[in-house]
Scaffold this motif. Structure first.
Motif, PDB file in Angstrom:
ATOM      1  N   GLY A 127       0.813  -1.202   0.000  1.00  0.00           N
ATOM      2  CA  GLY A 127       0.000   0.000   0.000  1.00  0.00           C
ATOM      3  C   GLY A 127       0.850   1.257   0.000  1.00  0.00           C
ATOM      4  O   GLY A 127       2.024   1.256  -0.340  1.00  0.00           O
ATOM      5  N   ALA A 128       0.232   2.366   0.437  1.00  0.00           N
ATOM      6  CA  ALA A 128       0.906   3.657   0.448  1.00  0.00           C
ATOM      7  C   ALA A 128       1.802   3.773   1.677  1.00  0.00           C
ATOM      8  O   ALA A 128       1.823   2.906   2.547  1.00  0.00           O
ATOM      9  CB  ALA A 128      -0.136   4.768   0.443  1.00  0.00           C
ATOM     10  N   ARG A 129       2.535   4.879   1.761  1.00  0.00           N
ATOM     11  CA  ARG A 129       3.359   5.139   2.936  1.00  0.00           C
ATOM     12  C   ARG A 129       2.473   5.515   4.124  1.00  0.00           C
ATOM     13  O   ARG A 129       1.494   6.234   3.976  1.00  0.00           O
ATOM     14  CB  ARG A 129       4.350   6.271   2.653  1.00  0.00           C
ATOM     15  N   SER A 130       2.867   5.034   5.293  1.00  0.00           N
ATOM     16  CA  SER A 130       2.102   5.299   6.511  1.00  0.00           C
ATOM     17  C   SER A 130       2.704   6.465   7.284  1.00  0.00           C
ATOM     18  O   SER A 130       3.914   6.698   7.246  1.00  0.00           O
ATOM     19  CB  SER A 130       2.100   4.066   7.415  1.00  0.00           C
ATOM     20  N   PHE A 131       1.854   7.178   8.009  1.00  0.00           N
ATOM     21  CA  PHE A 131       2.322   8.109   9.024  1.00  0.00           C
ATOM     22  C   PHE A 131       2.645   7.299  10.281  1.00  0.00           C
ATOM     23  O   PHE A 131       1.854   6.440  10.680  1.00  0.00           O
ATOM     24  CB  PHE A 131       1.242   9.142   9.364  1.00  0.00           C
ATOM     25  N   VAL A 132       3.793   7.560  10.891  1.00  0.00           N
ATOM     26  CA  VAL A 132       4.169   6.811  12.087  1.00  0.00           C
ATOM     27  C   VAL A 132       4.125   7.718  13.306  1.00  0.00           C
ATOM     28  O   VAL A 132       4.378   8.925  13.224  1.00  0.00           O
ATOM     29  CB  VAL A 132       5.564   6.166  11.939  1.00  0.00           C
ATOM     30  N   VAL A 133       3.779   7.116  14.455  1.00  0.00           N
ATOM     31  CA  VAL A 133       3.624   7.853  15.698  1.00  0.00           C
ATOM     32  C   VAL A 133       4.504   7.190  16.754  1.00  0.00           C
ATOM     33  O   VAL A 133       4.286   6.015  17.084  1.00  0.00           O
ATOM     34  CB  VAL A 133       2.156   7.833  16.169  1.00  0.00           C
ATOM     35  N   PRO A 134       5.509   7.901  17.289  1.00  0.00           N
ATOM     36  CA  PRO A 134       6.378   7.280  18.300  1.00  0.00           C
ATOM     37  C   PRO A 134       5.639   7.044  19.610  1.00  0.00           C
ATOM     38  O   PRO A 134       4.786   7.829  20.010  1.00  0.00           O
ATOM     39  CB  PRO A 134       7.497   8.310  18.469  1.00  0.00           C
ATOM     40  N   SER A 135       5.978   5.936  20.254  1.00  0.00           N
ATOM     41  CA  SER A 135       5.389   5.617  21.564  1.00  0.00           C
ATOM     42  C   SER A 135       6.289   6.152  22.674  1.00  0.00           C
ATOM     43  O   SER A 135       7.491   5.879  22.683  1.00  0.00           O
ATOM     44  CB  SER A 135       5.216   4.107  21.708  1.00  0.00           C
ATOM     45  N   ARG A 136       5.718   6.886  23.601  1.00  0.00           N
ATOM     46  CA  ARG A 136       6.484   7.389  24.745  1.00  0.00           C
ATOM     47  C   ARG A 136       6.785   6.263  25.730  1.00  0.00           C
ATOM     48  O   ARG A 136       7.891   6.156  26.272  1.00  0.00           O
ATOM     49  CB  ARG A 136       5.685   8.506  25.442  1.00  0.00           C
ATOM     50  N   ILE A 137       5.807   5.398  25.933  1.00  0.00           N
ATOM     51  CA  ILE A 137       5.945   4.351  26.948  1.00  0.00           C
ATOM     52  C   ILE A 137       6.820   3.200  26.452  1.00  0.00           C
ATOM     53  O   ILE A 137       7.672   2.689  27.180  1.00  0.00           O
ATOM     54  CB  ILE A 137       4.552   3.819  27.365  1.00  0.00           C
ATOM     55  N   HIS A 138       6.590   2.807  25.194  1.00  0.00           N
ATOM     56  CA  HIS A 138       7.325   1.675  24.627  1.00  0.00           C
ATOM     57  C   HIS A 138       8.492   2.222  23.807  1.00  0.00           C
ATOM     58  O   HIS A 138       8.333   2.606  22.645  1.00  0.00           O
ATOM     59  CB  HIS A 138       6.391   0.812  23.778  1.00  0.00           C
ATOM     60  N   ILE A 139       9.649   2.256  24.398  1.00  0.00           N
ATOM     61  CA  ILE A 139      10.823   2.905  23.811  1.00  0.00           C
ATOM     62  C   ILE A 139      11.200   2.275  22.478  1.00  0.00           C
ATOM     63  O   ILE A 139      11.232   1.043  22.347  1.00  0.00           O
ATOM     64  CB  ILE A 139      12.009   2.844  24.798  1.00  0.00           C
ATOM     65  N   ASP A 140      11.472   3.136  21.505  1.00  0.00           N
ATOM     66  CA  ASP A 140      11.900   2.735  20.151  1.00  0.00           C
ATOM     67  C   ASP A 140      10.817   1.982  19.372  1.00  0.00           C
ATOM     68  O   ASP A 140      11.108   1.325  18.379  1.00  0.00           O
ATOM     69  CB  ASP A 140      13.175   1.880  20.196  1.00  0.00           C
ATOM     70  N   LYS A 141       9.572   2.074  19.839  1.00  0.00           N
ATOM     71  CA  LYS A 141       8.475   1.448  19.107  1.00  0.00           C
ATOM     72  C   LYS A 141       7.528   2.531  18.582  1.00  0.00           C
ATOM     73  O   LYS A 141       7.439   3.618  19.159  1.00  0.00           O
ATOM     74  CB  LYS A 141       7.729   0.445  19.977  1.00  0.00           C
ATOM     75  N   PHE A 142       6.822   2.195  17.487  1.00  0.00           N
ATOM     76  CA  PHE A 142       5.995   3.181  16.799  1.00  0.00           C
ATOM     77  C   PHE A 142       4.629   2.587  16.452  1.00  0.00           C
ATOM     78  O   PHE A 142       4.518   1.395  16.145  1.00  0.00           O
ATOM     79  CB  PHE A 142       6.665   3.645  15.499  1.00  0.00           C
ATOM     80  N   TYR A 143       3.639   3.413  16.512  1.00  0.00           N
ATOM     81  CA  TYR A 143       2.347   3.107  15.914  1.00  0.00           C
ATOM     82  C   TYR A 143       2.366   3.632  14.470  1.00  0.00           C
ATOM     83  O   TYR A 143       3.230   4.419  14.089  1.00  0.00           O
ATOM     84  CB  TYR A 143       1.202   3.806  16.644  1.00  0.00           C
TER      85      TYR A 143
END
Length: 568
Positions: free
Chosen positions: A170-186
């Motif tokens: 699909g297309a490129r996604s917007f990513v959202v960094p997680s404050r609680i889960h370090i180095d992980k993204f939504y």
């Protein structure tokens, strides 16, 4: 009390009533001892008649100041038939200033002097104008009708998550960094695709959602980076069931909102759309299908054409009344593999290339196309794909130039049997044309091992006037086929488990046959209202660079915030 009535409801029957109105000052006209003002609110405009002494005693007033007035409804001497309240006016006995206003950066009128950029910066002022306000009302009415129709037909409105995992394809996604889960993204959801399929696995029979979706792509006049989908899914359906139901859905919407009864929707395959119109989203309002001429040029031994892989042409009927303009148009579209023939009213034949198109050849084409004086013929030749694409572009330019696109006419059609896969030259692997969960046609499954590019999918696009309004498919409900598709897309078993493990696990518990479709709400309302810019139907749109110029988003984050998100 701020008002007993709104500014759009008083009529001649209300003469003599004492009323209170509140709103913005639209206009001020100074007639010596009297001031005439137009007061405006969401509902309309009412004229006020105010003694100058009454205003002088208190304060100065200007455009877009908010006032509250008390007064008596009187019959208007000079009536205005352009507004519903044009037979009356208010003889004002008391006036209060509720709020003042700076001079506005553009006129708050239907025909404003503000360009798009300045109006987007001050969008809250722009929506005071009737064109934008009415567009938002139209959108609301359309959304309400959609909800009512789908609910009455057994669809359940269910919200799905916006913050999800990033998935490839699909297309490129917007990513959202997680404050609680370090180095992980939504990732912001590009669509509710997997969740609506899981709803079907969960036993929900019919689902819909009017949902915000996000794609990190270039914005255009017909596309935003955040957009609204009418998202639908149904259990125990095949292609025919989906097409029949949603044809009735679109017909119902047009009848209720536009008072238009649409004709039955034709259905053509993807391959025929490319063959006949040179595009997978054809505008069929003005006809002009491609005519293949290879057999003719071989039979008539037309040397320079009979060796070409493809020769095609189109005819435009009776446009002799703009001969004086056609030459300018023809100069704009000339290229090496293209020629035209003019059949003038005096039966003279003219061509763009007299060197290899003699009179005999011109007559062959004129006869084959059954052309009559006043017609134009356009031709393209060369490699199949490029030839069709080129004549498809020319066909649309012709339609624009000759004003053949009647915006009052709506001609929907379904495009079916869209290819399942396409080859990505850059990454040297197959990609899904729709998405990886689209079902192949049963009769083509054997091609997965031999010729994947030839596989047709159980997919369908709804095209209206050359615009893709909706897209959907029957989904894969067999675990083995789903895994096979993933592997054809280049995913390793580890990647399948990592990205889609939860989804594949659900396949162990009985997946019903299911399918669905998603319509672009922004595009649909824009098309129905004959506009060319979806920003006019979105309350707070982004510009063509994906920027919100009103709130200046996107913007930089402070170092402290970046540190909090573990990005520094």
């Amino acid at each position: 009390m701020y008002r007993t009535h709104n500014c759009g409801e008083l009529r001649i029957k209300d003469v003599g009533k004492e009323v209170i109105l509140s709103g913005w000052i639209q206009k001020i006209r100074n007639l010596g001892s009297l001031l005439f003002m137009d007061i405006r609110d969401y509902f309309g405009i009412t004229q006020l008649m105010i003694s100058k002494k009454l205003v002088k005693k208190n304060f100065l007033l200007g455009k877009e100041f908010i006032i509250r007035i008390r007064g008596k409804v009187v019959e208007r001497f000079s009536k205005n038939n352009n507004i519903p309240t044009g037979e009356i006016e208010i003889s004002v006995s008391h006036i209060d200033l509720l709020n003042s206003s700076l001079p506005t950066p553009f006129t708050i009128e239907d025909q404003t002097d503000g360009n798009e950029e300045i109006r987007m910066i001050y969008r809250y002022l722009d929506m005071r104008r009737n064109p934008i306000k009415n567009n938002l009302i139209i959108r609301h009415n359309l959304t309400l009708e959609i909800r009512n129709f789908l609910s009455e037909n057994g669809f359940l409105e269910i919200e799905t998550p916006v913050l999800i995992n990033h998935t490839p394809e699909g297309a490129r996604s917007f990513v959202v960094p997680s404050r609680i889960h370090i180095d992980k993204f939504y990732a912001l959801a590009q669509s509710p695709q997997l969740f609506k399929q899981l709803l079907m696995i969960g036993g929900i029979d019919k689902y819909f959602q009017i949902v915000k979706c996000f794609r990190d792509e270039d914005s255009r006049s017909d596309r935003q980076i955040e957009f609204t989908q009418i998202d639908c899914e149904m259990s125990f359906v095949e292609v025919h069931d989906v097409l029949v139901f949603f044809e009735n859905f679109i017909k119902h919407i047009f009848k209720k909102i536009k008072k238009i009864q649409l004709d039955p929707f034709p259905c053509i395959s993807y391959s025929n759309a490319i063959k006949i119109y040179g595009t997978d989203s054809p505008d069929i309002r003005f006809g002009m299908p491609f005519i293949e001429l290879n057999d003719l040029v071989k039979k008539k031994d037309i040397n320079f054409l009979k060796t070409q892989e493809l020769v095609i042409g189109i005819k435009i009927k009776k446009y002799h009344n703009i001969y004086d303009k056609i030459d300018f148009f023809l100069k704009k579209i000339e290229n090496d593999n293209f020629f035209w023939i003019k059949y003038l009213c005096d039966q003279t034949l003219l061509s763009s290339n007299q060197s290899f198109l003699n009179k005999k050849i011109l007559e062959i084409f004129v006869k084959y196309f059954k052309a009559i004086p006043g017609d134009f013929l356009f031709f393209s030749y060369g490699k199949k794909r490029k030839t069709r694409e080129k004549l498809g572009e020319i066909r649309l330019k012709i339609a624009d130039f000759f004003n053949l696109k009647n915006s009052k006419i709506y001609q929907p059609l379904w495009i079916t049997d869209i290819p399942l896969l396409k080859w990505d030259k850059q990454f040297k692997k197959y990609k899904s044309v729709h998405h990886p969960f689209t079902s192949p046609k049963e009769e083509d499954i054997h091609l997965l091992k031999t010729n994947p590019k030839k596989i047709r999918s159980k997919s369908y696009d709804l095209i209206i006037n050359g615009i893709e309004i909706g897209s959907g498919s029957i989904r894969i409900h067999n675990k083995n086929i789903q895994n096979f598709i993933f592997k054809h897309l280049g995913f390793s078993q580890k990647e399948i488990e990592s990205k889609f493990g939860f989804f594949i696990k659900a396949f162990e518990y009985g997946v019903p046959p299911h399918g669905g479709i998603a319509f672009g709400l922004d595009r649909l309302v824009n098309l129905m209202e004959e506009d060319k810019n979806i920003k006019n139907f979105i309350a707070f749109p982004k510009n063509n660079y994906g920027k919100d110029v009103m709130i200046n988003a996107p913007s930089f984050l402070e170092k402290e915030k970046l540190k909090e998100l573990h990005l520094r």
